[in-house]
Design a protein around this motif. Structure first.
Motif, PDB file in Angstrom:
ATOM      1  N   ASN A   1      -4.726   3.106   6.951  1.00 44.07           N
ATOM      2  CA  ASN A   1      -4.085   1.833   7.135  1.00 44.07           C
ATOM      3  C   ASN A   1      -2.520   2.012   7.439  1.00 44.07           C
ATOM      4  OD1 ASN A   1      -6.182   0.308   7.393  1.00 44.07           O
ATOM      5  ND2 ASN A   1      -6.129  -0.098   5.121  1.00 44.07           N
ATOM      6  N   LYS A   2      -2.003   2.944   6.392  1.00 46.81           N
ATOM      7  CA  LYS A   2      -0.590   3.119   6.351  1.00 46.81           C
ATOM      8  C   LYS A   2      -0.174   3.741   7.717  1.00 46.81           C
ATOM      9  CE  LYS A   2      -0.392   3.415   1.477  1.00 46.81           C
ATOM     10  NZ  LYS A   2      -0.527   4.304   0.225  1.00 46.81           N
ATOM     11  N   ILE A   3      -0.997   4.953   8.471  1.00 46.69           N
ATOM     12  CA  ILE A   3      -0.416   5.618   9.447  1.00 46.69           C
ATOM     13  C   ILE A   3      -0.767   4.486  10.674  1.00 46.69           C
ATOM     14  CG2 ILE A   3      -2.655   6.745   9.846  1.00 46.69           C
ATOM     15  CD1 ILE A   3      -0.051   8.929  10.281  1.00 46.69           C
ATOM     16  N   ARG A   4      -1.598   3.603  10.464  1.00 46.64           N
ATOM     17  CA  ARG A   4      -1.883   2.949  11.480  1.00 46.64           C
ATOM     18  C   ARG A   4      -0.746   1.756  11.661  1.00 46.64           C
ATOM     19  NH1 ARG A   4      -5.908   0.103  10.043  1.00 46.64           N
ATOM     20  NH2 ARG A   4      -7.354   1.868  10.089  1.00 46.64           N
ATOM     21  N   LYS A   5      -0.218   1.277  10.559  1.00 49.18           N
ATOM     22  CA  LYS A   5       0.770   0.470  10.776  1.00 49.18           C
ATOM     23  C   LYS A   5       2.207   1.004  10.991  1.00 49.18           C
ATOM     24  CE  LYS A   5      -0.755  -2.668   6.925  1.00 49.18           C
ATOM     25  NZ  LYS A   5      -0.700  -3.223   5.461  1.00 49.18           N
ATOM     26  N   TYR A   6       2.401   2.083  10.657  1.00 53.08           N
ATOM     27  CA  TYR A   6       3.506   3.005  10.793  1.00 53.08           C
ATOM     28  C   TYR A   6       3.648   3.240  12.500  1.00 53.08           C
ATOM     29  CZ  TYR A   6       6.333   7.480  11.574  1.00 53.08           C
ATOM     30  OH  TYR A   6       7.044   8.132  11.885  1.00 53.08           O
ATOM     31  N   ILE A   7       2.432   3.658  13.053  1.00 54.67           N
ATOM     32  CA  ILE A   7       2.548   3.968  14.479  1.00 54.67           C
ATOM     33  C   ILE A   7       2.639   2.626  15.121  1.00 54.67           C
ATOM     34  CG2 ILE A   7       0.837   4.686  16.208  1.00 54.67           C
ATOM     35  CD1 ILE A   7       1.874   7.056  14.683  1.00 54.67           C
ATOM     36  N   ASN A   8       1.985   1.576  14.859  1.00 53.25           N
ATOM     37  CA  ASN A   8       2.068   0.340  15.637  1.00 53.25           C
ATOM     38  C   ASN A   8       3.471  -0.286  15.455  1.00 53.25           C
ATOM     39  OD1 ASN A   8      -0.686   0.268  16.427  1.00 53.25           O
ATOM     40  ND2 ASN A   8      -1.295  -0.537  14.798  1.00 53.25           N
ATOM     41  N   ASN A   9       4.384   0.076  14.569  1.00 51.30           N
ATOM     42  CA  ASN A   9       5.648  -0.240  14.430  1.00 51.30           C
ATOM     43  C   ASN A   9       6.775   0.444  14.974  1.00 51.30           C
ATOM     44  OD1 ASN A   9       4.820  -2.694  12.872  1.00 51.30           O
ATOM     45  ND2 ASN A   9       4.760  -1.495  10.969  1.00 51.30           N
ATOM     46  N   LEU A  10       6.349   1.788  15.406  1.00 49.81           N
ATOM     47  CA  LEU A  10       7.501   2.476  16.214  1.00 49.81           C
ATOM     48  C   LEU A  10       7.542   1.662  17.493  1.00 49.81           C
ATOM     49  CD1 LEU A  10       5.709   6.224  15.542  1.00 49.81           C
ATOM     50  CD2 LEU A  10       8.018   5.260  14.559  1.00 49.81           C
ATOM     51  N   LYS A  11       8.832   1.602  17.680  1.00 47.65           N
ATOM     52  CA  LYS A  11       9.358   1.085  19.092  1.00 47.65           C
ATOM     53  C   LYS A  11      10.544   1.751  19.467  1.00 47.65           C
ATOM     54  CE  LYS A  11       7.432  -3.451  18.227  1.00 47.65           C
ATOM     55  NZ  LYS A  11       6.482  -3.688  17.517  1.00 47.65           N
TER      56      LYS A  11
END
Length: 153
Positions: A143-153
Protein backbone atom coordinates in the motif's frame (compact mmCIF):
# COMPACT_ATOMS: atom_id res chain seq x y z
CA UNK A 1 4.24 -26.85 -6.42
CA UNK A 2 3.71 -23.70 -8.48
CA UNK A 3 0.19 -23.26 -7.04
CA UNK A 4 1.58 -23.45 -3.51
CA UNK A 5 4.24 -20.86 -4.35
CA UNK A 6 1.62 -18.55 -5.87
CA UNK A 7 -0.40 -18.69 -2.64
CA UNK A 8 2.64 -17.80 -0.50
CA UNK A 9 3.69 -14.70 -2.44
CA UNK A 10 1.97 -11.42 -3.25
CA UNK A 11 2.09 -10.05 -6.77
CA UNK A 12 0.35 -7.08 -8.35
CA UNK A 13 0.83 -4.41 -10.98
CA UNK A 14 0.76 -0.63 -10.65
CA UNK A 15 -0.07 1.32 -13.80
CA UNK A 16 1.18 4.87 -14.17
CA UNK A 17 0.70 7.67 -16.69
CA UNK A 18 4.46 8.27 -16.76
CA UNK A 19 7.04 7.07 -19.24
CA UNK A 20 9.58 4.60 -17.86
CA UNK A 21 12.41 7.18 -18.03
CA UNK A 22 10.37 9.84 -16.23
CA UNK A 23 9.26 7.42 -13.52
CA UNK A 24 12.81 6.43 -12.71
CA UNK A 25 13.96 10.08 -12.63
CA UNK A 26 11.14 10.99 -10.23
CA UNK A 27 11.86 7.98 -8.03
CA UNK A 28 15.53 8.97 -7.78
CA UNK A 29 14.54 12.56 -6.95
CA UNK A 30 11.76 11.93 -4.40
CA UNK A 31 12.91 9.75 -1.51
CA UNK A 32 10.08 7.83 0.18
CA UNK A 33 9.70 8.42 3.91
CA UNK A 34 8.15 5.10 5.00
CA UNK A 35 10.38 2.64 3.15
CA UNK A 36 13.75 2.43 1.41
CA UNK A 37 14.41 1.72 -2.25
CA UNK A 38 17.51 -0.16 -3.37
CA UNK A 39 18.09 -0.38 -7.12
CA UNK A 40 19.13 -3.83 -8.32
CA UNK A 41 19.41 -3.00 -12.03
CA UNK A 42 18.25 -0.39 -14.53
CA UNK A 43 14.59 -1.42 -14.19
CA UNK A 44 14.51 -3.54 -11.02
CA UNK A 45 14.55 -2.50 -7.39
CA UNK A 46 13.63 -3.79 -3.98
CA UNK A 47 11.71 -1.84 -1.40
CA UNK A 48 12.23 -2.38 2.30
CA UNK A 49 10.02 -1.35 5.19
CA UNK A 50 11.69 0.89 7.75
CA UNK A 51 9.81 -0.90 10.53
CA UNK A 52 8.61 -4.48 10.83
CA UNK A 53 7.43 -6.69 13.66
CA UNK A 54 8.92 -10.13 14.02
CA UNK A 55 12.12 -9.28 12.17
CA UNK A 56 13.53 -6.80 14.70
CA UNK A 57 13.83 -4.17 11.97
CA UNK A 58 13.52 -0.49 12.88
CA UNK A 59 14.84 2.73 11.41
CA UNK A 60 18.51 3.04 12.26
CA UNK A 61 18.88 -0.66 13.14
CA UNK A 62 20.62 -2.31 10.20
CA UNK A 63 20.07 -5.80 11.60
CA UNK A 64 21.22 -9.08 10.12
CA UNK A 65 18.00 -9.44 8.13
CA UNK A 66 16.37 -6.93 5.85
CA UNK A 67 12.93 -7.23 7.36
CA UNK A 68 9.76 -6.90 5.30
CA UNK A 69 10.58 -6.33 1.64
CA UNK A 70 9.27 -6.59 -1.86
CA UNK A 71 10.73 -6.63 -5.33
CA UNK A 72 9.70 -4.55 -8.32
CA UNK A 73 10.25 -4.51 -12.05
CA UNK A 74 9.44 -1.54 -14.27
CA UNK A 75 8.06 -2.52 -17.66
CA UNK A 76 6.86 -0.53 -20.65
CA UNK A 77 3.13 -1.03 -21.25
CA UNK A 78 1.81 0.87 -24.28
CA UNK A 79 4.30 3.70 -23.80
CA UNK A 80 3.55 4.04 -20.08
CA UNK A 81 5.42 2.59 -17.11
CA UNK A 82 3.92 -0.33 -15.25
CA UNK A 83 5.50 -1.64 -12.08
CA UNK A 84 5.14 -5.28 -11.17
CA UNK A 85 5.61 -5.67 -7.40
CA UNK A 86 5.95 -9.00 -5.65
CA UNK A 87 7.30 -10.73 -2.59
CA UNK A 88 9.36 -13.87 -2.31
CA UNK A 89 8.85 -16.75 0.08
CA UNK A 90 10.56 -15.88 3.34
CA UNK A 91 13.33 -18.18 4.54
CA UNK A 92 11.79 -18.24 8.02
CA UNK A 93 8.70 -19.91 6.58
CA UNK A 94 10.84 -22.59 4.92
CA UNK A 95 12.55 -23.29 8.24
CA UNK A 96 9.30 -23.43 10.23
CA UNK A 97 7.70 -25.57 7.51
CA UNK A 98 10.52 -28.12 7.63
CA UNK A 99 10.49 -28.14 11.44
CA UNK A 100 6.72 -28.73 11.34
CA UNK A 101 7.45 -32.04 9.65
CA UNK A 102 10.69 -32.99 11.43
CA UNK A 103 9.60 -32.34 15.05
CA UNK A 104 6.60 -34.68 15.09
CA UNK A 105 8.66 -37.42 13.42
CA UNK A 106 11.38 -37.08 16.06
CA UNK A 107 8.80 -37.08 18.85
CA UNK A 108 7.05 -40.16 17.46
CA UNK A 109 10.33 -42.05 17.01
CA UNK A 110 11.50 -41.09 20.48
CA UNK A 111 9.31 -43.36 22.56
CA UNK A 112 11.34 -42.82 25.72
CA UNK A 113 9.42 -39.75 26.72
CA UNK A 114 5.76 -38.93 26.68
CA UNK A 115 5.24 -35.63 24.89
CA UNK A 116 2.12 -33.54 25.36
CA UNK A 117 -0.21 -33.50 22.36
CA UNK A 118 0.14 -29.72 21.94
CA UNK A 119 3.81 -30.16 20.99
CA UNK A 120 2.75 -31.84 17.74
CA UNK A 121 0.78 -28.75 16.73
CA UNK A 122 3.24 -26.09 17.87
CA UNK A 123 5.25 -25.73 14.65
CA UNK A 124 2.30 -25.81 12.21
CA UNK A 125 0.58 -23.15 14.31
CA UNK A 126 3.80 -21.10 14.32
CA UNK A 127 4.03 -21.43 10.53
CA UNK A 128 0.52 -20.05 9.96
CA UNK A 129 0.94 -17.37 12.64
CA UNK A 130 4.16 -15.98 11.15
CA UNK A 131 2.77 -16.23 7.63
CA UNK A 132 -0.23 -14.18 8.78
CA UNK A 133 1.94 -11.53 10.50
CA UNK A 134 4.34 -11.26 7.55
CA UNK A 135 1.45 -11.07 5.06
CA UNK A 136 -0.18 -8.17 6.96
CA UNK A 137 3.10 -6.26 6.90
CA UNK A 138 3.78 -7.08 3.24
CA UNK A 139 0.32 -5.80 2.28
CA UNK A 140 0.94 -2.63 4.26
CA UNK A 141 4.26 -2.15 2.44
CA UNK A 142 2.53 -2.73 -0.93
CA UNK A 143 0.00 0.00 0.00
CA UNK A 144 2.86 2.38 0.83
CA UNK A 145 4.65 1.78 -2.47
CA UNK A 146 1.37 2.08 -4.39
CA UNK A 147 0.66 5.48 -2.76
CA UNK A 148 4.25 6.61 -3.37
CA UNK A 149 4.14 5.67 -7.08
CA UNK A 150 0.69 7.20 -7.60
CA UNK A 151 1.84 10.49 -5.99
CA UNK A 152 4.88 10.88 -8.26
CA UNK A 153 4.33 13.74 -10.69
Amino acid sequence: MNQITERLILKEGIKTNLKVENLKLLMNKETPSKFNIEWLSEKEFKFLSKFSLGTLQMTGNPGAIEGIKGYAEIINSNGKAKIIIKTKIRSELYIIGVLSIVFPIIFILNEKEDFPIWVYFLMPIAFFWFRFIYRLQEKSLFNKIRKYINNLK
